[in-house]
Design a protein around this motif. Structure first.
Motif, PDB file in Angstrom:
ATOM      1  N   GLU A  27       6.631  42.756  23.338  1.00  0.00           N
ATOM      2  CA  GLU A  27       6.408  41.547  22.539  1.00  0.00           C
ATOM      3  C   GLU A  27       4.919  41.376  22.246  1.00  0.00           C
ATOM      4  O   GLU A  27       4.080  41.472  23.142  1.00  0.00           O
ATOM      5  N   ARG A  87       3.591  38.635  20.623  1.00  0.00           N
ATOM      6  CA  ARG A  87       3.183  37.231  20.509  1.00  0.00           C
ATOM      7  C   ARG A  87       2.814  36.690  21.893  1.00  0.00           C
ATOM      8  O   ARG A  87       3.623  36.095  22.585  1.00  0.00           O
ATOM      9  N   SER A 108       3.596  31.308  25.631  1.00  0.00           N
ATOM     10  CA  SER A 108       3.757  32.100  24.413  1.00  0.00           C
ATOM     11  C   SER A 108       5.196  32.582  24.336  1.00  0.00           C
ATOM     12  O   SER A 108       5.988  32.421  25.277  1.00  0.00           O
TER      13      SER A 108
END
Length: 319
Positions: free
Chosen positions: A180, A182, A249
């Motif tokens: 991921e 992000r 996040s």
């Protein structure tokens, strides 16, 4: 135990007391707590550096590991290694919202200029879970060949394939989450607990359960316990309070979710035994899993997060 204390403070005298089921000594000025050591000395030296930083920079409630007169942090007494910690002096405590308190604890830990090595589990979940699963599968194979079986062992044989499946799913989910992109500064390693159980609500924090890891670890273990106690109302306050103070996040949310998929609470109980009281507790946890998974399905609702708009994978995409 007095001889042990004298290795830290020559000529030490104090009143023997008990503190949270640990041996301790009380003097006019301080309380000293003696804790069985769980790891090698290097980890405790790292821990001492971290706790000193936290004491000096806004979190005085944490106890400090002591060093012997010979420069050792662990002392062996009657063939058992011990860590001795010095409790901070009493002072008025005004605790805020639990979630916000934990966020502040993580924020301070992340700012520590000293990066531990042996004390860190950051990025190692899949590796650790795979090893733990392998141990469980070894036990399963051994018991499968055993005759006769106790009720607890038979129940284990019937149900452990489910635990294997959930574990493999959790490992897959976390491995995919590691890709991921992000993420934010809040995803860096920080001070967390081995298994967070509201330690920050206590007047003082004992440091021996502190390690370095992703902050989602503490959130997951607190939520795991709340799921088991049917304290969903607490979660609805705890998670938003944390998120408001220190937003997770998408990467952090995925780690939180993935850790809760992993049935660590079942492994913890299983490793205590499969017969008698321990076996009954294992059976109870298995029987509660349907309810646990129903609550897990509502996790992102508690967090007030829209998984569709953020494209966060959920279990229905895997099953």
């Amino acid at each position: 135990m007095l001889q042990l204390m004298q290795q830290y403070i020559p000529g030490f005298t104090g009143k023997p007391v008990s503190y949270r089921n640990y041996h301790a000594y009380q003097t006019m000025e301080r309380l000293y707590v003696i804790i069985p050591a769980r790891t090698e000395q290097d980890s405790y030296y790292e821990l001492a550096a971290i706790t000193a930083y936290m004491q000096e920079n806004g979190f005085p409630r944490i106890a400090q590991p002591m060093i012997t007169t010979e420069g050792q942090i662990i002392t062996v007494y009657e063939n058992t290694p011990y860590l001795v910690v010095e409790m901070p002096p009493p002072y008025p405590v005004r605790l805020g919202a639990h979630g916000a308190e934990l966020a502040a604890f993580h924020e301070l830990g992340a700012a520590c200029p000293f990066a531990p090595d042996t004390l860190s589990s950051y990025g190692k979940w899949s590796e650790l879970w795979t090893a733990r699963l392998a141990q469980g599968e070894k036990l399963y194979a051994e018991i499968y060949q055993k005759r006769p079986l106790t009720h607890g062992e038979r129940f284990f044989i019937d149900t452990f394939p489910y635990v294997i499946g959930r574990s493999e799913l959790a490992i897959q989910y976390v491995n995919e989450s590691n890709g991921e992109f992000r993420f934010t500064e809040a995803d860096q390693a920080t001070t967390v607990f081995m298994k967070y159980q509201s330690e920050l609500k206590e007047t003082y924090v004992l440091p021996h359960q502190i390690i370095y890891d992703h902050p989602a670890r503490d959130l997951a273990e607190y939520v795991r316990i709340a799921f088991g106690k049917e304290e969903e109302g607490d979660i609805k306050e705890f998670l938003p309070a944390y998120m408001q103070a220190r937003p997770l996040s998408v990467f952090g949310m995925r780690l939180l979710y993935g850790r809760l998929i992993m049935p660590l609470h079942i492994f913890n109980q299983m490793e205590q035994g499969l017969t008698g009281t321990a076996g009954a507790a294992y059976e109870t946890l298995i029987m509660q899993q349907h309810t646990y998974e129903q609550r897990l399905a509502g996790l992102f609702q508690y967090m007030q997060v829209d998984t569709r708009s953020l494209e966060i994978p959920v279990l229905e995409n895997y099953l």
